[in-house]
Design a protein around this motif. Structure first.
Motif, PDB file in Angstrom:
ATOM      1  N   CYS A 189       8.268   6.696  -3.168  1.00 63.08           N
ATOM      2  CA  CYS A 189       8.465   5.635  -2.170  1.00 63.08           C
ATOM      3  C   CYS A 189       8.067   6.161  -0.796  1.00 63.08           C
ATOM      4  CB  CYS A 189       9.940   5.217  -2.103  1.00 63.08           C
ATOM      5  SG  CYS A 189      10.598   4.672  -3.670  1.00 63.08           S
ATOM      6  N   CYS A 190       7.685   5.247   0.090  1.00 67.55           N
ATOM      7  CA  CYS A 190       7.328   5.650   1.446  1.00 67.55           C
ATOM      8  C   CYS A 190       8.563   6.114   2.209  1.00 67.55           C
ATOM      9  CB  CYS A 190       6.675   4.478   2.184  1.00 67.55           C
ATOM     10  SG  CYS A 190       6.286   4.885   3.897  1.00 67.55           S
ATOM     11  N   GLY A 191       8.429   7.255   2.883  1.00 71.45           N
ATOM     12  CA  GLY A 191       9.526   7.748   3.726  1.00 71.45           C
ATOM     13  C   GLY A 191       9.176   7.636   5.210  1.00 71.45           C
ATOM     14  N   ASP A 192       8.174   6.810   5.532  1.00 69.43           N
ATOM     15  CA  ASP A 192       7.751   6.604   6.927  1.00 69.43           C
ATOM     16  C   ASP A 192       7.559   7.949   7.619  1.00 69.43           C
ATOM     17  OD1 ASP A 192       7.007   5.143   9.134  1.00 69.43           O
ATOM     18  OD2 ASP A 192       9.039   4.969   9.901  1.00 69.43           O
ATOM     19  N   CYS A 193       6.762   8.811   7.003  1.00 68.68           N
ATOM     20  CA  CYS A 193       6.702  10.223   7.438  1.00 68.68           C
ATOM     21  C   CYS A 193       5.725  10.466   8.581  1.00 68.68           C
ATOM     22  CB  CYS A 193       6.305  11.107   6.247  1.00 68.68           C
ATOM     23  SG  CYS A 193       4.527  11.095   5.890  1.00 68.68           S
ATOM     24  N   HIS A 194       5.884  11.652   9.156  1.00 70.33           N
ATOM     25  CA  HIS A 194       4.912  12.187  10.119  1.00 70.33           C
ATOM     26  C   HIS A 194       4.523  13.593   9.656  1.00 70.33           C
ATOM     27  CE1 HIS A 194       5.321   8.928  13.066  1.00 70.33           C
ATOM     28  NE2 HIS A 194       6.545   8.836  12.595  1.00 70.33           N
TER      29      HIS A 194
ATOM     30  N   ALA B 280       0.142   2.182  -3.703  1.00 70.16           N
ATOM     31  CA  ALA B 280      -1.084   3.003  -3.657  1.00 70.16           C
ATOM     32  C   ALA B 280      -0.791   4.416  -3.172  1.00 70.16           C
ATOM     33  CB  ALA B 280      -2.109   2.330  -2.741  1.00 70.16           C
ATOM     34  N   SER B 281      -0.021   4.544  -2.101  1.00 66.78           N
ATOM     35  CA  SER B 281       0.171   5.877  -1.501  1.00 66.78           C
ATOM     36  C   SER B 281       0.849   6.858  -2.450  1.00 66.78           C
ATOM     37  CB  SER B 281       0.948   5.768  -0.187  1.00 66.78           C
ATOM     38  OG  SER B 281       0.158   5.088   0.760  1.00 66.78           O
ATOM     39  N   PRO B 282       1.927   6.490  -3.162  1.00 71.46           N
ATOM     40  CA  PRO B 282       2.512   7.473  -4.087  1.00 71.46           C
ATOM     41  C   PRO B 282       1.513   7.956  -5.141  1.00 71.46           C
ATOM     42  CG  PRO B 282       4.047   5.683  -3.722  1.00 71.46           C
ATOM     43  CD  PRO B 282       2.761   5.266  -3.083  1.00 71.46           C
TER      44      PRO B 282
ATOM     45  N   ILE C 286       0.837  -1.200   0.000  1.00 72.25           N
ATOM     46  CA  ILE C 286       0.000   0.000   0.000  1.00 72.25           C
ATOM     47  C   ILE C 286       0.872   1.250   0.000  1.00 72.25           C
ATOM     48  CG2 ILE C 286      -1.721   1.310   1.307  1.00 72.25           C
ATOM     49  CD1 ILE C 286      -2.627  -1.443   2.513  1.00 72.25           C
ATOM     50  N   GLN C 287       1.885   1.262   0.893  1.00 67.68           N
ATOM     51  CA  GLN C 287       2.664   2.495   1.066  1.00 67.68           C
ATOM     52  C   GLN C 287       3.599   2.789  -0.109  1.00 67.68           C
ATOM     53  OE1 GLN C 287       4.140   1.809   5.157  1.00 67.68           O
ATOM     54  NE2 GLN C 287       2.847   3.528   5.745  1.00 67.68           N
ATOM     55  N   ASN C 288       3.918   1.769  -0.886  1.00 66.14           N
ATOM     56  CA  ASN C 288       4.838   2.019  -2.005  1.00 66.14           C
ATOM     57  C   ASN C 288       4.177   1.929  -3.377  1.00 66.14           C
ATOM     58  OD1 ASN C 288       7.615   2.393  -0.727  1.00 66.14           O
ATOM     59  ND2 ASN C 288       6.848   0.555   0.294  1.00 66.14           N
TER      60      ASN C 288
ATOM     61  N   ASN D 171       2.056  16.541  -0.370  1.00 70.12           N
ATOM     62  CA  ASN D 171       3.357  17.080   0.033  1.00 70.12           C
ATOM     63  C   ASN D 171       4.061  16.162   1.035  1.00 70.12           C
ATOM     64  OD1 ASN D 171       5.339  19.014  -0.266  1.00 70.12           O
ATOM     65  ND2 ASN D 171       4.625  20.226   1.480  1.00 70.12           N
ATOM     66  N   THR D 172       3.953  14.887   0.798  1.00 75.24           N
ATOM     67  CA  THR D 172       4.598  13.876   1.644  1.00 75.24           C
ATOM     68  C   THR D 172       5.790  13.288   0.879  1.00 75.24           C
ATOM     69  OG1 THR D 172       2.974  12.334   0.725  1.00 75.24           O
ATOM     70  CG2 THR D 172       2.517  13.221   2.913  1.00 75.24           C
ATOM     71  N   PRO D 173       6.705  12.597   1.572  1.00 74.39           N
ATOM     72  CA  PRO D 173       7.847  12.004   0.863  1.00 74.39           C
ATOM     73  C   PRO D 173       7.436  11.107  -0.315  1.00 74.39           C
ATOM     74  CG  PRO D 173       8.212  11.921   3.225  1.00 74.39           C
ATOM     75  CD  PRO D 173       6.817  12.442   3.036  1.00 74.39           C
ATOM     76  N   CYS D 174       6.327  10.374  -0.153  1.00 70.96           N
ATOM     77  CA  CYS D 174       5.908   9.482  -1.244  1.00 70.96           C
ATOM     78  C   CYS D 174       5.469  10.260  -2.476  1.00 70.96           C
ATOM     79  CB  CYS D 174       4.817   8.517  -0.781  1.00 70.96           C
ATOM     80  SG  CYS D 174       3.387   9.319  -0.028  1.00 70.96           S
ATOM     81  N   GLU D 175       5.028  11.499  -2.307  1.00 72.46           N
ATOM     82  CA  GLU D 175       4.681  12.311  -3.479  1.00 72.46           C
ATOM     83  C   GLU D 175       5.952  12.733  -4.217  1.00 72.46           C
ATOM     84  OE1 GLU D 175       2.624  16.040  -2.833  1.00 72.46           O
ATOM     85  OE2 GLU D 175       2.282  16.313  -4.975  1.00 72.46           O
TER      86      GLU D 175
ATOM     87  N   GLY E  31       0.397  16.168   5.988  1.00 70.66           N
ATOM     88  CA  GLY E  31      -0.502  15.532   5.023  1.00 70.66           C
ATOM     89  C   GLY E  31      -0.405  14.015   5.010  1.00 70.66           C
ATOM     90  N   CYS E  32       0.199  13.431   6.037  1.00 71.44           N
ATOM     91  CA  CYS E  32       0.407  11.970   6.065  1.00 71.44           C
ATOM     92  C   CYS E  32      -0.914  11.221   5.849  1.00 71.44           C
ATOM     93  CB  CYS E  32       1.019  11.562   7.399  1.00 71.44           C
ATOM     94  SG  CYS E  32       1.319   9.795   7.507  1.00 71.44           S
ATOM     95  N   MET E  33      -0.866  10.246   4.953  1.00 69.96           N
ATOM     96  CA  MET E  33      -2.069   9.453   4.659  1.00 69.96           C
ATOM     97  C   MET E  33      -2.083   8.144   5.442  1.00 69.96           C
ATOM     98  SD  MET E  33      -2.063   9.851   0.527  1.00 69.96           S
ATOM     99  CE  MET E  33      -0.327   9.364   0.459  1.00 69.96           C
ATOM    100  N   CYS E  34      -1.076   7.951   6.273  1.00 64.24           N
ATOM    101  CA  CYS E  34      -0.923   6.665   6.962  1.00 64.24           C
ATOM    102  C   CYS E  34      -1.069   6.834   8.466  1.00 64.24           C
ATOM    103  CB  CYS E  34       0.428   6.056   6.625  1.00 64.24           C
ATOM    104  SG  CYS E  34       0.658   5.853   4.866  1.00 64.24           S
ATOM    105  N   CYS E  35      -2.073   7.614   8.875  1.00 69.59           N
ATOM    106  CA  CYS E  35      -2.298   7.821  10.314  1.00 69.59           C
ATOM    107  C   CYS E  35      -2.899   6.566  10.946  1.00 69.59           C
ATOM    108  CB  CYS E  35      -3.232   9.005  10.527  1.00 69.59           C
ATOM    109  SG  CYS E  35      -2.618  10.526   9.789  1.00 69.59           S
TER     110      CYS E  35
HETATM  111  S1  SF4 Z   1       3.968   7.193   5.735  1.00 68.25           S
HETATM  112 FE1  SF4 Z   1       4.086   9.169   4.646  1.00 68.25          FE
HETATM  113  S2  SF4 Z   1       5.581   8.819   3.026  1.00 68.25           S
HETATM  114 FE2  SF4 Z   1       4.905   6.813   3.731  1.00 68.25          FE
HETATM  115  S3  SF4 Z   1       3.246   6.292   2.347  1.00 68.25           S
HETATM  116 FE3  SF4 Z   1       2.353   7.224   4.168  1.00 68.25          FE
HETATM  117  S4  SF4 Z   1       2.117   9.364   3.588  1.00 68.25           S
HETATM  118 FE4  SF4 Z   1       3.565   8.482   2.153  1.00 68.25          FE
END
Ligand code: SF4
Length: 212
Positions: A175-180, A156-158, A152-154, A167-171, A183-187
């Motif tokens: 690739c997922c940058g395990d962000c906080h 779907a998320s991008p 999903i994170q690598n 405006n997240t690392p995946c944009e 605009g994080c979509m992975c809360c």
């Molecule tokens: S954790 Fe951040 S960088 Fe990784 S997929 Fe989710 S929103 Fe994108």
């Protein structure tokens, strides 16, 4: 799509449908989105309140247009423009007769895996609407929960980040940058392993590539 791939999808779907049954969720398989949408429409009583979570699959399959053009009480999330309107909409949507969504992934064991930013989509999956209707292309099938989240994170998320400009690392990198990031979509990372309520969650697997 080749007949061999269609045959493989049908076999895999039959196995997943059996696993869903054990989890008190009902599964169906259709070769095409068109057939799935026609069948789903035939099962929803006229006048029912219907709404949905954000989903490319619902748009690509034709499900959204069918709901909007059908004889239903349509609660369209896109009509909420201000923050206040969105808050009011999310509160109302938990009382819908039917909530439509896709799933970010479904495992071969029938677990649904979903990642959400606001959480309103997974909230309605977990609790609230009387019925939850899930449409998923067979491209959403993953071997297990462990492989679902990276998929999903690598994948779907991008694509979602590009669509929504998060405006997240995946944009920025794909690739997922395990962000906080704001605009994080992975809360929320939610695994649905069983439905307590009979006849509530129905999963329509479709032998096409739909969504991300
Ligand atoms: S954790 Fe951040 S960088 Fe990784 S997929 Fe989710 S929103 Fe994108």
């Amino acid at each position: 799509m080749s007949q061999a791939k269609k045959d493989a999808y049908a076999l895999q779907a039959a196995s997943i449908i059996k696993k869903l049954e054990k989890r008190n969720m009902e599964g169906f398989y259709f070769d095409t989105a068109k057939d799935a949408v026609e069948y789903i429409l035939s099962t929803i009583p006229e006048g029912s309140s219907v709404t949905w979570g954000g989903s490319e699959t619902l748009a690509e399959s034709g499900m959204l247009d069918a709901l909007k053009n059908g004889n239903f009480e349509v609660w369209d999330r896109d009509l909420a423009k201000t923050l206040e309107e969105k808050k009011a909409f999310y509160q109302k949507s938990v009382g819908a007769d039917y909530f439509f969504m896709s799933t970010n992934a479904i495992t071969l064991e029938g677990e649904l895996v979903n990642i959400d930013g606001n959480g309103n989509r997974v909230a309605c999956l977990i609790h609230g609407p009387e019925h939850v209707i899930i449409l998923a292309g067979m491209n959403k099938v993953v071997p297990d929960i462990k492989s679902a989240v990276p998929r999903i994170q690598n994948c779907a998320s991008p694509a979602n980040a590009a669509r929504l400009h998060t405006n997240t690392p995946c944009e920025k990198t794909g690739c997922c940058g395990d962000c906080h990031a704001p605009g994080c979509m992975c809360c929320e990372i939610v695994v649905t392993r069983h439905s307590r309520h009979n006849d509530r969650i129905k999963v329509f697997l479709i032998g096409e590539e739909l969504g991300f």
